[in-house]
Motif scaffolding. Structure first.
Motif, short mmCIF file in Angstrom:
data_model
loop_
_atom_site.label_atom_id
_atom_site.label_comp_id
_atom_site.label_asym_id
_atom_site.label_seq_id
_atom_site.Cartn_x
_atom_site.Cartn_y
_atom_site.Cartn_z
N SER B 50 -0.02 -1.58 -0.15
CA SER B 50 -0.09 -0.06 0.53
C SER B 50 1.01 0.98 -0.03
O SER B 50 0.42 2.12 -0.85
N LEU B 51 2.07 1.35 0.58
CA LEU B 51 3.43 2.63 1.30
C LEU B 51 3.78 2.74 -1.08
O LEU B 51 3.78 3.71 -1.47
N VAL B 52 4.18 1.86 -1.37
CA VAL B 52 4.66 1.68 -2.99
C VAL B 52 3.50 1.94 -3.94
O VAL B 52 3.57 3.20 -4.55
N ALA B 53 2.36 1.31 -3.77
CA ALA B 53 0.95 1.60 -4.47
C ALA B 53 0.46 3.49 -4.50
O ALA B 53 1.06 4.33 -5.20
N SER B 54 0.33 3.89 -3.08
CA SER B 54 -0.24 5.27 -2.81
C SER B 54 0.54 6.73 -3.25
O SER B 54 0.45 7.34 -2.68
N ARG B 55 1.92 6.06 -3.65
CA ARG B 55 3.08 6.96 -3.67
C ARG B 55 3.25 7.56 -5.11
O ARG B 55 2.86 7.67 -5.65
N ASP B 56 3.21 9.22 -4.59
CA ASP B 56 3.41 9.95 -6.31
C ASP B 56 4.16 9.32 -6.91
O ASP B 56 5.34 9.06 -6.50
N GLY B 57 3.58 9.03 -8.38
CA GLY B 57 5.10 8.88 -9.42
C GLY B 57 4.39 6.63 -8.79
O GLY B 57 4.63 5.80 -9.44
N GLY B 58 3.72 6.00 -7.92
CA GLY B 58 3.76 4.98 -7.88
C GLY B 58 4.84 4.19 -7.49
O GLY B 58 4.65 2.87 -7.78
#
Lengths: 119, 119
Positions: B50-58
């Motif tokens: 979820s941290l990776v996915a919801s990060r700016d730029g994905g």
DNA sequence: CGCAGACATAGACGAACATCAATGTCCTAC
DNA sequence: GTAGGACATTGATGTTCGTCTATGTCTGCG
């Protein structure tokens, strides 16, 4: 023992989080959802779920399920207990037999958490 | 080593089965899908996804992710390796940093397998 | 070159897990 | 009430898993 206290089933907690890709899960949320996923993350239990779900009437007893595996009866019983305690299936004892039935809502919550949100 | 042979990623195999509730999984199918679910079925890895996915730029690098946990760097690295080998994230080394990015298709396949089929 | 930083790998250790054989519990039928 | 069948529980055993420390690899910089 846990039966008398079933206010909310574990699997329902998956409904409390927005999809994985929407925003970061908190540690607490992740620790609530992970055990439900872990209950599914076993080849035997995955197959048990699909066997129960696709059965006529949507339910199956241990005796039916035993026949589909080369595993001992206590092992199947154990796996069904794990699925039940995760809130993924319901138990219903009728006479000598115990029938299990999947909880579609539990699966739907998990699917919504993992997969793409409904467009 | 497994990289040079990536014909089909493990997570893609989830796309090869109809939904759990539609028809019984074969033992082979269950054994293909279970490891992908198992990769997700850990609170740390769920949160990492979820941290990776919801990060700016994905995408996110290990250094970003380390900061979100009270775990050692090798432990985070290990978890990302598990997610990568399951086909749930892609690796991209740029200079000194390694960026991870979720594979939406992999998550979608899993969601479709578990959750309700699109009505 | 040589050093420092970002990440991966290796090896070790305790906890959790899947399985089984043995036994327990409850229901039904005679 | 006694016997048998369906399912659960217990206790034991080998394996897998999550985590750590220590070390290795690669990249950029002075």
């Amino acid at each position: 023992m846990s039966n008398s206290l079933t206010v909310i089933s574990p699997a329902e907690t998956a409904a409390c989080c927005s999809p994985l890709t929407a925003q970061p899960l908190s540690m607490e949320q992740a620790e609530q959802v992970a055990p439900v996923l872990k209950a599914l993350a076993d080849p035997v239990r995955l197959r048990l779920m699909s066997l129960v779900a696709s059965r006529d009437g949507g339910e199956a007893c241990i005796c039916d399920l035993n026949a589909a595996f080369d595993l001992s009866q206590p092992t199947i019983s154990h796996h069904m207990k794990v699925l039940h305690e995760a809130g993924l299936v319901d138990r219903d004892k009728r006479g000598v037999w115990v029938y299990y039935r999947v909880r579609p809502q539990a699966l739907a919550s998990l699917g919504a958490l993992i997969g793409v949100p409904p467009q």
